[in-house]
Scaffold this motif. Structure first.
Motif, PDB file in Angstrom:
ATOM      1  N   ASP A   1       5.200  -2.623   3.353  1.00 54.68           N
ATOM      2  CA  ASP A   1       5.082  -1.110   3.237  1.00 54.68           C
ATOM      3  C   ASP A   1       5.615  -0.814   1.856  1.00 54.68           C
ATOM      4  OD1 ASP A   1       3.945  -0.420   5.891  1.00 54.68           O
ATOM      5  OD2 ASP A   1       5.688   0.680   6.351  1.00 54.68           O
ATOM      6  N   SER A   2       5.523   0.588   1.513  1.00 51.21           N
ATOM      7  CA  SER A   2       6.031   0.997   0.367  1.00 51.21           C
ATOM      8  C   SER A   2       7.494   1.452   0.272  1.00 51.21           C
ATOM      9  CB  SER A   2       5.101   2.269  -0.216  1.00 51.21           C
ATOM     10  OG  SER A   2       4.701   3.039   0.715  1.00 51.21           O
TER      11      SER A   2
ATOM     12  N   HIS B   1      13.436  -1.899   5.946  1.00 47.46           N
ATOM     13  CA  HIS B   1      12.261  -0.993   5.912  1.00 47.46           C
ATOM     14  C   HIS B   1      12.816   0.359   6.571  1.00 47.46           C
ATOM     15  CE1 HIS B   1       9.172   1.487   8.413  1.00 47.46           C
ATOM     16  NE2 HIS B   1       8.468   1.096   7.615  1.00 47.46           N
TER      17      HIS B   1
ATOM     18  N   ILE C   1       0.898  -1.145  -0.007  1.00 49.73           N
ATOM     19  CA  ILE C   1       0.002  -0.068   0.107  1.00 49.73           C
ATOM     20  C   ILE C   1       0.916   1.194  -0.091  1.00 49.73           C
ATOM     21  CG2 ILE C   1      -1.931  -1.109   1.290  1.00 49.73           C
ATOM     22  CD1 ILE C   1      -1.073   0.239   3.671  1.00 49.73           C
ATOM     23  N   PHE C   2       0.438   2.257  -0.699  1.00 49.21           N
ATOM     24  CA  PHE C   2       1.119   3.540  -0.636  1.00 49.21           C
ATOM     25  C   PHE C   2       0.397   4.966  -0.698  1.00 49.21           C
ATOM     26  CE2 PHE C   2       1.046   4.974  -5.102  1.00 49.21           C
ATOM     27  CZ  PHE C   2       0.553   3.762  -5.573  1.00 49.21           C
ATOM     28  N   MET C   3       0.907   5.960  -0.381  1.00 52.76           N
ATOM     29  CA  MET C   3       0.358   7.210  -0.318  1.00 52.76           C
ATOM     30  C   MET C   3       1.374   8.174  -0.410  1.00 52.76           C
ATOM     31  SD  MET C   3      -0.992  10.218   1.119  1.00 52.76           S
ATOM     32  CE  MET C   3      -0.393   9.777   2.787  1.00 52.76           C
TER      33      MET C   3
ATOM     34  N   LEU D   1      -4.069   3.610   6.053  1.00 57.20           N
ATOM     35  CA  LEU D   1      -3.437   2.414   5.613  1.00 57.20           C
ATOM     36  C   LEU D   1      -4.121   0.899   5.933  1.00 57.20           C
ATOM     37  CD1 LEU D   1      -1.708   0.821   8.381  1.00 57.20           C
ATOM     38  CD2 LEU D   1      -0.738   3.033   8.220  1.00 57.20           C
TER      39      LEU D   1
ATOM     40  N   ALA E   1      -6.704   0.451   3.251  1.00 59.87           N
ATOM     41  CA  ALA E   1      -5.867   0.226   1.912  1.00 59.87           C
ATOM     42  C   ALA E   1      -5.492  -1.377   1.883  1.00 59.87           C
ATOM     43  CB  ALA E   1      -4.748   1.004   1.779  1.00 59.87           C
TER      44      ALA E   1
END
Ligand code: UDP
Ligand code: MN
Length: 533
Positions: free
Chosen positions: A187-188, A322, A102-104, A167, A170
């Motif tokens: 994570d992205s 990460h 997922i990403f934003m 998140l 998402a």
């Protein structure tokens, strides 16, 4: 192979380092190869490059400039311990997985490096698909340029949310779209190590109720070097925030495991990176869909996996890097990280903590509203899950619950009754300071344990560093972390009194003065545990 050349055509020039120039300047051939740090002396950068460098940490809490110097495909180290090299996996027998990322508003290079590290380090047979879920990002490079770039990778599918959903939702969208029997979340801004997935899938294949968590390696947010953590740390719960922290392997686990490569039972998990069976996660009610934006979902999952008959295992031979940001603060409409965090953990406390919920920050909705939790309570009942007390006794006996000590709450000065001892930001190596009493807890919640420690969660007052009393990680060994309180004086095992001097805490010879006197609340209900972390 995708490289920085292709990338720089897709991005606004101002955001990108002048890669050739910087490479020449610092004699870099393959920046970051094998997880090596990229060390840039910014004083040697030309002025316009230095400006880009300086600005590049603001948006995301990591040094984008350096990330953008590193190829989108870089090699990662072979996971430690060395014994992992002897492990073999029957690829044909393992289940497939759908990787959900997922990403934003993620930086181009960190996002694409995540995707490439999955594609490059996963046997094709095991990778059903990579689902990228865009939580309504606004950055231009995540629109058409991303679609064009991904067109070359048939296994990668982009799912867009029209509105910002946070998140947790998402991840649920990605999970629902997944078509294989296991789902792996990332994570992205991750980088998978070689052979990262096989050990995770091997565990889930053995028992579908195992949530398998890789060792999370730190990708340094400044130079992007990847550490190879050794020894391994496990995640534990912390009160009163219902967050997590890292600690060494608990004694009982050291005794239980037979080799360095054996799965480790871990009471909690950090959250974003794990593999789980699709049907088990589904049965567990995925995540509480009422959790907003960010926070608390890791605790919800940790508790329900264990309490409802499963297990969380940390897998020593699976490693994923990460980037831990230096700062985050999500805003969406009226909701920011503070609001979502306390709403979410308040919900988790009400559904899963039983009589222990009172030891958490927002279980009564005093800080922010937590909404209606009846559907989640029903889920827990329908699943026949065990009690939190069972979890404490069987899974997490070393958990220290602040508020559960011999003395508990604010430590108030008798000399200045409006001032309390404060643990600001849990900072080590600085004197503990006195601040106006806040009456809600937070950094002013202290507990005296049966060992005489003065605890703030897993941090303890320590008189061994200087004249000033500091905060240190609790070690359970007494000495400079052991104190006595007689209802008035607070003194060290060596007979010195804790006093307020100016606005800090010191230890000095006892003389009965008011600055050496304290008010602290005696607690009646105690749990009587002695082996805290
Ligand atoms: N994220 C998202 N929507 C949000 C906030 C975060 O999709 O509203 C994504 C983010 O891009 C990242 C993941 O959720 O991939 C976890 O967020 P973050 O990395 O900020 O959390 P941290 O690792 O710092 O706890
Ligand atoms: Mn993250």
């Amino acid at each position: 192979m995708a490289d920085l050349g292709a990338m720089s055509r897709l991005l606004p020039a101002a955001d990108m380092p002048d890669v050739t120039r910087v490479k020449t300047l610092f004699n870099l051939t393959r920046p970051g190869d094998n997880g090596q740090p990229v060390l840039i002396d910014k004083q040697k950068l030309p002025a316009e490059e230095r400006l880009k460098y300086d600005l590049s940490e603001k948006e995301n809490g990591f040094r984008e400039y350096v990330s953008n110097l590193i190829p989108l495909r870089r090699r990662t180290p072979f996971p430690k311990p060395d014994e992992c090299q002897n492990k073999t996996y029957d690829i044909e027998a393992l289940p497939q997985t759908s990787v959900v990322i997922i990403f934003m508003n993620e930086t181009w290079s960190t996002l694409l490096r995540t995707v490439h590290s999955v594609l490059d380090n996963t046997p094709p047979r095991l990778l059903k698909e990579v689902l990228l879920v865009d939580d309504a990002s606004e950055m231009e490079h995540l629109k058409t340029p991303l679609e064009e770039y991904l067109a070359d990778f048939p296994k990668v599918r982009l799912i867009r949310s029209k509105t910002r959903i946070g998140l947790i939702k998402a991840r649920i969208i990605g999970f629902d779209a997944a078509t294989s029997s296991t789902v792996t979340f990332l994570d992205s801004h991750c980088e998978c190590f070689q052979r990262w997935l096989e050990p995770l899938l091997a565990r889930v294949a053995t028992d579908p109720k195992i949530a398998a968590v890789p060792v999370t390696e730190i990708i340094n947010s400044e130079h992007f070097g990847i550490e190879n953590a050794n020894p391994i740390h496990v995640a534990i719960l912390t009160f009163p925030l219902l967050s997590y922290d890292w600690t060494y392997l608990p004694k009982r686990e050291k005794q239980r495991v037979k080799s360095l490569t054996d799965p480790i039972y871990t009471p909690a998990m950090a959250g974003g990176i794990f593999t789980i069976s699709k049907s088990w996660f589904e049965r567990l009610g995925k995540y509480d869909p009422e959790l907003l934006i960010w926070g608390g979902e890791n605790t919800e999952l940790s508790l329900k996996v264990w309490m409802c008959g499963g297990r969380i295992e940390l897998i020593p031979c699976s490693h994923v890097g990460h980037v831990f940001r230096i700062h985050t603060n999500y805003h969406y409409g009226n909701v920011n990280s503070f609001y979502s965090y306390h709403r979410n953990t308040g919900r988790v406390a009400n559904v899963w903590l039983d009589e222990y919920k009172k030891f958490t920050m927002n279980s009564d909705g005093q800080l922010v509203d937590i909404g209606d939790v009846s559907a989640r309570k029903r889920l827990r009942k329908d699943l026949g899950c065990k009690s939190f007390r069972w979890y404490l006794n069987n899974v997490h006996p070393e958990l220290y619950i602040v508020g559960d000590g011999v003395y508990s709450g604010a430590i108030r000065s008798v000399l200045q009754p409006s001032m309390c001892v404060n643990a600001r930001d849990y900072a080590y190596s600085v004197a503990l300071e006195m601040l106006p009493c806040n009456e809600i807890g937070g950094g002013q919640l202290w507990d005296m344990s049966e060992l005489g420690e003065i605890r703030h969660s897993i941090h303890c007052m320590d008189s061994g560093y200087s004249k000033e009393v500091q905060l240190a990680r609790c070690h359970g060994g007494g000495g400079h972390q052991a104190f006595k309180y007689d209802g008035q004086s607070l003194y060290t095992e060596f007979g010195y009194c804790i006093a307020m001097e100016g606005n800090v805490l010191v230890h000095q010879t006892c003389d009965g003065s008011l600055s050496q006197q304290w008010k602290w609340h005696k607690n009646r209900e105690q749990r009587n545990l002695t082996n805290h972390i």
